[in-house]
Enzyme design. Sequence first.
Site, mmCIF file in Angstrom:
data_model
loop_
_atom_site.group_PDB
_atom_site.id
_atom_site.type_symbol
_atom_site.label_atom_id
_atom_site.label_comp_id
_atom_site.label_asym_id
_atom_site.label_seq_id
_atom_site.Cartn_x
_atom_site.Cartn_y
_atom_site.Cartn_z
ATOM 1 N N ARG A 1 -42.616 -30.065 139.824
ATOM 2 C CA ARG A 1 -42.559 -30.034 141.030
ATOM 3 C C ARG A 1 -42.605 -31.629 141.595
ATOM 4 O O ARG A 1 -42.130 -32.188 142.376
ATOM 5 C CB ARG A 1 -43.515 -29.399 142.082
ATOM 6 C CG ARG A 1 -43.105 -27.913 141.869
ATOM 7 C CD ARG A 1 -43.789 -27.096 142.732
ATOM 8 N NE ARG A 1 -45.357 -27.096 142.737
ATOM 9 C CZ ARG A 1 -46.142 -26.553 142.199
ATOM 10 N NH1 ARG A 1 -45.718 -25.355 141.230
ATOM 11 N NH2 ARG A 1 -47.641 -26.736 142.157
ATOM 12 N N ASN B 1 -39.209 -26.153 136.226
ATOM 13 C CA ASN B 1 -39.719 -24.909 136.494
ATOM 14 C C ASN B 1 -40.734 -25.214 137.653
ATOM 15 O O ASN B 1 -41.708 -25.811 137.712
ATOM 16 C CB ASN B 1 -40.779 -24.631 135.134
ATOM 17 C CG ASN B 1 -41.704 -23.486 135.356
ATOM 18 O OD1 ASN B 1 -41.670 -22.839 136.500
ATOM 19 N ND2 ASN B 1 -42.073 -22.955 134.259
ATOM 20 N N ARG C 1 -42.764 -23.634 139.140
ATOM 21 C CA ARG C 1 -44.364 -23.126 138.743
ATOM 22 C C ARG C 1 -45.034 -24.026 138.225
ATOM 23 O O ARG C 1 -46.360 -24.019 138.401
ATOM 24 C CB ARG C 1 -44.364 -21.966 138.240
ATOM 25 C CG ARG C 1 -43.836 -20.628 139.036
ATOM 26 C CD ARG C 1 -44.015 -19.138 138.442
ATOM 27 N NE ARG C 1 -44.922 -19.451 137.198
ATOM 28 C CZ ARG C 1 -44.569 -17.986 136.244
ATOM 29 N NH1 ARG C 1 -43.959 -17.183 136.526
ATOM 30 N NH2 ARG C 1 -45.234 -18.305 135.080
ATOM 31 N N CYS C 2 -44.209 -25.237 137.875
ATOM 32 C CA CYS C 2 -45.051 -26.228 137.059
ATOM 33 C C CYS C 2 -45.565 -27.377 137.979
ATOM 34 O O CYS C 2 -44.458 -27.905 138.678
ATOM 35 C CB CYS C 2 -44.523 -26.691 135.821
ATOM 36 S SG CYS C 2 -44.874 -28.081 135.203
ATOM 37 N N THR C 3 -46.660 -27.876 138.235
ATOM 38 C CA THR C 3 -46.870 -28.844 139.054
ATOM 39 C C THR C 3 -46.284 -30.112 138.790
ATOM 40 O O THR C 3 -45.867 -31.039 139.520
ATOM 41 C CB THR C 3 -48.443 -29.240 138.910
ATOM 42 O OG1 THR C 3 -49.163 -27.975 139.449
ATOM 43 C CG2 THR C 3 -49.172 -30.426 140.040
#
Length: 116
Positions: A14, A7, A9-11
């Site tokens: 990433r 995802n 948008r997920c730290t």
Amino acid sequence: MTKIYHNPRCTKSRQALQLLEERGVEAEVIKYLETPPSKKELAEIVKLLGIPAEALVRKKEPLFKELNLGEQTLTNQQWIATMVEHPKLIERPIVIHEGKAAIGRPTEKIAEILDA
């Protein structure tokens, strides 16, 4: 082939992708919110992780509360069906590498399967 259920948008997700890139591991990036895994794929992921399906559910996700999932007793197959229907509930990131799987919380869990 290595896969990452990702995802953007997920730290943590990433960070997991960055770890794979730093290690030179080519991975198939699956944006699971856009392309949710099938029941069969999710069952295989749960099996590789060696956990009950419920352990893969994001219990702090608002949708978990909205669906009253905390008040229900579901079978593994029912949890899998719920996650397929509502992929936001799937814990992330998940990396599958050489027949092993890890949830990247913390990211070191991914390093463990890469180093195994």
